[in-house]
Design a protein around this motif. Structure first.
Motif, PDB file in Angstrom:
ATOM      1  N   LYS A  24       0.833  -1.203   0.000  1.00  0.00           N
ATOM      2  CA  LYS A  24       0.000   0.000   0.000  1.00  0.00           C
ATOM      3  C   LYS A  24       0.869   1.255   0.000  1.00  0.00           C
ATOM      4  O   LYS A  24       0.597   2.219  -0.711  1.00  0.00           O
ATOM      5  N   LEU A  25       1.923   1.230   0.812  1.00  0.00           N
ATOM      6  CA  LEU A  25       2.810   2.396   0.902  1.00  0.00           C
ATOM      7  C   LEU A  25       3.483   2.661  -0.445  1.00  0.00           C
ATOM      8  O   LEU A  25       3.436   3.779  -0.967  1.00  0.00           O
ATOM      9  N   LEU A  26       4.085   1.626  -1.016  1.00  0.00           N
ATOM     10  CA  LEU A  26       4.780   1.780  -2.292  1.00  0.00           C
ATOM     11  C   LEU A  26       3.799   2.053  -3.432  1.00  0.00           C
ATOM     12  O   LEU A  26       4.079   2.847  -4.334  1.00  0.00           O
ATOM     13  N   GLY A  27       2.641   1.394  -3.385  1.00  0.00           N
ATOM     14  CA  GLY A  27       1.628   1.604  -4.420  1.00  0.00           C
ATOM     15  C   GLY A  27       1.111   3.020  -4.430  1.00  0.00           C
ATOM     16  O   GLY A  27       0.823   3.589  -5.494  1.00  0.00           O
ATOM     17  N   GLU A  28       1.006   3.631  -3.245  1.00  0.00           N
ATOM     18  CA  GLU A  28       0.540   5.015  -3.168  1.00  0.00           C
ATOM     19  C   GLU A  28       1.559   5.960  -3.790  1.00  0.00           C
ATOM     20  O   GLU A  28       1.200   6.905  -4.505  1.00  0.00           O
ATOM     21  N   ILE A  29       2.840   5.707  -3.548  1.00  0.00           N
ATOM     22  CA  ILE A  29       3.876   6.548  -4.165  1.00  0.00           C
ATOM     23  C   ILE A  29       3.837   6.388  -5.681  1.00  0.00           C
ATOM     24  O   ILE A  29       3.946   7.369  -6.435  1.00  0.00           O
ATOM     25  N   GLU A  30       3.681   5.153  -6.132  1.00  0.00           N
ATOM     26  CA  GLU A  30       3.595   4.895  -7.574  1.00  0.00           C
ATOM     27  C   GLU A  30       2.431   5.653  -8.196  1.00  0.00           C
ATOM     28  O   GLU A  30       2.549   6.246  -9.277  1.00  0.00           O
ATOM     29  N   THR A  31       1.292   5.627  -7.514  1.00  0.00           N
ATOM     30  CA  THR A  31       0.097   6.296  -8.020  1.00  0.00           C
ATOM     31  C   THR A  31       0.306   7.796  -8.147  1.00  0.00           C
ATOM     32  O   THR A  31      -0.001   8.399  -9.176  1.00  0.00           O
ATOM     33  N   GLN A  32       0.826   8.407  -7.078  1.00  0.00           N
ATOM     34  CA  GLN A  32       1.021   9.856  -7.100  1.00  0.00           C
ATOM     35  C   GLN A  32       2.087  10.242  -8.119  1.00  0.00           C
ATOM     36  O   GLN A  32       1.966  11.253  -8.814  1.00  0.00           O
ATOM     37  N   THR A 157       5.257  10.982  12.192  1.00  0.00           N
ATOM     38  CA  THR A 157       4.132  11.146  13.113  1.00  0.00           C
ATOM     39  C   THR A 157       2.998  11.937  12.471  1.00  0.00           C
ATOM     40  O   THR A 157       3.223  13.004  11.884  1.00  0.00           O
ATOM     41  N   GLY A 158       1.799  11.408  12.576  1.00  0.00           N
ATOM     42  CA  GLY A 158       0.623  12.107  12.061  1.00  0.00           C
ATOM     43  C   GLY A 158       0.417  11.979  10.571  1.00  0.00           C
ATOM     44  O   GLY A 158      -0.524  12.549  10.032  1.00  0.00           O
ATOM     45  N   THR A 159       1.299  11.242   9.888  1.00  0.00           N
ATOM     46  CA  THR A 159       1.158  11.104   8.433  1.00  0.00           C
ATOM     47  C   THR A 159       0.514   9.768   8.073  1.00  0.00           C
ATOM     48  O   THR A 159       0.405   8.874   8.900  1.00  0.00           O
ATOM     49  N   THR A 160       0.103   9.638   6.813  1.00  0.00           N
ATOM     50  CA  THR A 160      -0.449   8.388   6.294  1.00  0.00           C
ATOM     51  C   THR A 160       0.295   8.043   5.008  1.00  0.00           C
ATOM     52  O   THR A 160       1.042   8.863   4.470  1.00  0.00           O
ATOM     53  N   ASN A 161       0.087   6.840   4.510  1.00  0.00           N
ATOM     54  CA  ASN A 161       0.726   6.451   3.248  1.00  0.00           C
ATOM     55  C   ASN A 161       0.409   7.451   2.143  1.00  0.00           C
ATOM     56  O   ASN A 161       1.281   7.824   1.358  1.00  0.00           O
ATOM     57  N   ARG A 162      -0.849   7.873   2.082  1.00  0.00           N
ATOM     58  CA  ARG A 162      -1.238   8.795   1.016  1.00  0.00           C
ATOM     59  C   ARG A 162      -0.622  10.170   1.197  1.00  0.00           C
ATOM     60  O   ARG A 162      -0.087  10.742   0.259  1.00  0.00           O
ATOM     61  N   THR A 163      -0.684  10.705   2.406  1.00  0.00           N
ATOM     62  CA  THR A 163      -0.174  12.068   2.588  1.00  0.00           C
ATOM     63  C   THR A 163       1.344  12.112   2.466  1.00  0.00           C
ATOM     64  O   THR A 163       1.898  13.110   1.993  1.00  0.00           O
ATOM     65  N   ARG A 164       2.039  11.035   2.860  1.00  0.00           N
ATOM     66  CA  ARG A 164       3.490  11.002   2.651  1.00  0.00           C
ATOM     67  C   ARG A 164       3.815  10.980   1.163  1.00  0.00           C
ATOM     68  O   ARG A 164       4.736  11.672   0.705  1.00  0.00           O
ATOM     69  N   VAL A 183      -4.058  12.256  -6.586  1.00  0.00           N
ATOM     70  CA  VAL A 183      -5.114  11.380  -7.081  1.00  0.00           C
ATOM     71  C   VAL A 183      -5.455  10.341  -6.026  1.00  0.00           C
ATOM     72  O   VAL A 183      -4.684  10.077  -5.104  1.00  0.00           O
ATOM     73  N   ILE A 184      -6.653   9.746  -6.175  1.00  0.00           N
ATOM     74  CA  ILE A 184      -7.043   8.615  -5.336  1.00  0.00           C
ATOM     75  C   ILE A 184      -6.588   7.351  -6.030  1.00  0.00           C
ATOM     76  O   ILE A 184      -6.777   7.189  -7.230  1.00  0.00           O
ATOM     77  N   SER A 185      -5.972   6.471  -5.279  1.00  0.00           N
ATOM     78  CA  SER A 185      -5.456   5.244  -5.883  1.00  0.00           C
ATOM     79  C   SER A 185      -6.473   4.127  -5.811  1.00  0.00           C
ATOM     80  O   SER A 185      -7.339   4.094  -4.949  1.00  0.00           O
ATOM     81  N   SER A 186      -6.353   3.189  -6.728  1.00  0.00           N
ATOM     82  CA  SER A 186      -7.183   1.990  -6.751  1.00  0.00           C
ATOM     83  C   SER A 186      -6.304   0.846  -7.210  1.00  0.00           C
ATOM     84  O   SER A 186      -5.893   0.793  -8.362  1.00  0.00           O
ATOM     85  N   SER A 187      -5.964  -0.064  -6.268  1.00  0.00           N
ATOM     86  CA  SER A 187      -5.072  -1.183  -6.548  1.00  0.00           C
ATOM     87  C   SER A 187      -3.730  -0.689  -7.090  1.00  0.00           C
ATOM     88  O   SER A 187      -3.161  -1.246  -8.016  1.00  0.00           O
ATOM     89  N   GLY A 188      -3.247   0.408  -6.505  1.00  0.00           N
ATOM     90  CA  GLY A 188      -1.943   0.911  -6.901  1.00  0.00           C
ATOM     91  C   GLY A 188      -1.952   1.756  -8.147  1.00  0.00           C
ATOM     92  O   GLY A 188      -0.929   2.242  -8.588  1.00  0.00           O
ATOM     93  N   LYS A 189      -3.101   1.947  -8.779  1.00  0.00           N
ATOM     94  CA  LYS A 189      -3.183   2.753  -9.994  1.00  0.00           C
ATOM     95  C   LYS A 189      -4.069   3.965  -9.733  1.00  0.00           C
ATOM     96  O   LYS A 189      -4.967   3.936  -8.910  1.00  0.00           O
ATOM     97  N   SER A 190      -3.837   5.047 -10.467  1.00  0.00           N
ATOM     98  CA  SER A 190      -4.652   6.233 -10.276  1.00  0.00           C
ATOM     99  C   SER A 190      -6.045   6.007 -10.826  1.00  0.00           C
ATOM    100  O   SER A 190      -6.215   5.398 -11.868  1.00  0.00           O
ATOM    101  N   SER A 191      -7.037   6.468 -10.093  1.00  0.00           N
ATOM    102  CA  SER A 191      -8.411   6.275 -10.540  1.00  0.00           C
ATOM    103  C   SER A 191      -9.120   7.588 -10.790  1.00  0.00           C
ATOM    104  O   SER A 191      -9.914   7.699 -11.701  1.00  0.00           O
TER     105      SER A 191
END
Length: 523
Positions: A24-32, A157-164, A183-191
């Motif tokens: 999830k962490l790596l997928g979010e970076i990939e998406t953004q 502290t206080g961060t999430t996978n998406r906000t990081r 963007v909002i991710s969906s299965s590691g891809k931008s949706s």
């Protein structure tokens, strides 16, 4: 096109803030990154089964890397951390060579180890003077001392996978002059683009549907409080009623902001300040909090706030601002609106409850088929439940929709037009009885036979008459056998439910018999 490498580990503090879910962490970076037109060139990420603060050489871990040919994240088998570190050093040398060859133009670091498994890559990045962003206060300070070009750093502290991920990619995009929108991710891809769709994500139906479990919990507590010896649960019921605006606000802010935990926090803060406005106040507060949270985090990151501070601004300040707006300006209006809707329903019931029940039953099927139910009726059901734990329209839902659907499917189990239809009807009947939902199970039979369709509407109207006679208030979305216990009139609700089921069952049997006879004559 810019290409980045992602290095690091599941970390110490990071482990509890998304690091223990590396995909999830790596997928979010990939998406953004994809949203900014940035490519992933390499990944070297160690995901341990425990926080690195407590891990040892034998802690089970995996090495996450990047498959450049298929452009996806791959990972090794679980091995001891000592062994995984050895494999990670090999990948580190490969990435260092890629940096030296100009195949990587930036680094995103998450709790990296600059003096260990990431040493060669970071030295190469410092030598090539490429931009570095990431989290991990101690490690990022070490990287700066090594000559690394750190353009943005933050604690976890206080961060999430998406906000990081948003913070990292926004910093790199600004540095390179790239256009980027979170963007909002969906299965590691931008949706979907977050800010372009933020107002489209305001869905009253989605918010109310998600809030239903909270209202059902309240109904259960109310029913239990009626049992001798459990009267003390009345206090718990009163507390749950006060908390419902908070539940709705949290859901609304999360859905609208698209910022996961940050949105939830914003919604909870706004909801607590919106309690005096009731359900509508909580809904408004949560939506405002969600909108503010998204724009405030973008503004904070644009001003180079650290990720932790940006999250505090987005989650805390947006919730506070929107909550205070509702508290001082909107609560009285929202409360009056909610009370007004309940008053109209009570007025209709007091004038003629039988007619009101019949009309509600008559219109409930056209409403759900036409898409009006979830948009208009469900919110009214929840508004009714907000005060008493039960609802007149909720009772109509159970009798006119759920039990009618159960009757139609039961008839098609016992005496279907064709044997194949029996198998289709069984799951629908069981779900309607066991869970008080899935009325759509009867659609195939209703839409294929006009008599069954008419029978469903008439059966719903008939059950509505009895709901009116007994002045029943209840709810659906619970097992049918328990629904009467959650109503204000268990016997009256039971009778109304049985009438709905039997009526639709008999009409469907009759319709199926006509269809069978017609088919036999034609044969």
């Amino acid at each position: 096109m810019k290409r980045i490498a992602i290095l690091g580990s599941s970390g110490g503090n990071l482990y509890n803030l998304g690091g223990k879910e590396p995909l999830k962490l790596l997928g979010e970076i990939e998406t953004q990154a994809s949203s900014a037109g940035i490519k992933i060139a390499a990944i070297q990420f160690i995901g341990a089964k425990a926080s690195m603060d407590n891990a040892n050489e034998s802690t089970l871990s995996r090495l996450y890397t990047w498959n450049s040919s298929e452009e996806n994240i791959v990972f090794s088998e679980e091995k001891a951390l000592k062994e995984v570190n050895g494999e990670a050093k090999k990948v580190d040398s490969i990435i260092a060579k890629m940096i030296e060859d100009g195949k990587v133009q930036g680094l995103v670091l998450m709790s990296s180890d600059p003096e260990g498994v990431n040493n060669l890559s970071i030295k190469a990045a410092a030598k090539k003077d490429i931009p570095i962003v990431g989290t991990g206060g101690t490690s990022m300070a070490t990287i700066q001392s090594m000559g690394g070009k750190v353009i943005a750093t933050s604690g976890t502290t206080g961060t999430t996978n998406r906000t990081r991920a948003v913070a990292a990619i926004q910093s790199l995009s600004r540095h390179w002059g790239l256009k980027y929108k979170p963007v909002i991710s969906s299965s590691g891809k931008s949706s979907q683009n977050l800010d372009e769709n933020i107002f489209q994500r305001i869905s009253f139906r989605g918010i109310m549907m998600a809030a239903i479990p909270g209202f059902i919990a309240m109904s259960i507590v109310l029913a239990l409080s009626k049992i001798p010896g459990l009267a003390k649960l009345n206090d718990a019921f009163d507390l749950l009623i006060k908390g419902l605006p908070v539940v709705v606000a949290a859901i609304a802010a999360n859905q609208v902001s698209g910022l996961d935990e940050v949105g939830i926090v914003a919604g909870v803060v706004a909801g607590m300040l919106s309690i005096d406005g009731g359900l509508i106040g909580g809904l408004i507060g949560g939506i405002l909090a969600g909108i503010l949270a998204f724009y405030l985090i973008q503004l904070a990151l644009r001003w180079n706030f650290p990720g932790t501070t940006a999250n505090i601004v987005a989650g805390g300040l947006s919730g506070l601002i929107s909550g205070l707006i509702v508290f001082f300006l909107i609560s009285p209006i929202a409360l009056s609106l909610g009370n007004g809707i309940r008053y109209i329903i009570e007025l209709a019931l007091n004038y003629n409850s039988i007619v009101a029940g019949a009309i509600a039953g008559l219109l409930i099927w056209p409403a759900i088929i036409g898409g009006v139910y979830h948009a208009a009726i469900l919110p009214i059901v929840l508004l009714e439940m907000e005060k008493t734990g039960a609802s007149f329209l909720g009772a109509i839902d159970m009798t006119g929709l759920v039990m009618v659907s159960a009757g139609i499917t039961l008839a098609n189990i016992i005496y279907p037009k064709q044997k194949s239809e029996s198998a289709i009807a069984v799951p629908g009947f069981l779900i309607n009885i066991a869970f008080g939902t899935f009325v759509e199970a009867s659609y195939p039979f209703m839409f294929s036979d006009r008599l069954i369709f008419i029978g469903a509407i008439l059966s719903a109207a008939l059950s509505g008459v009895f709901v009116g006679i007994f002045n029943v208030k209840g709810t659906a979305y619970v097992p049918s056998v328990t629904a009467p216990a959650l109503s204000n009139n268990a016997l009256g609700f039971t009778i109304s439910m049985i009438i709905a089921l039997v009526s639709s069952f008999l009409i469907t049997l009759f319709a199926n018999k006509i269809s069978r006879n017609k088919r036999n004559k034609e044969a």
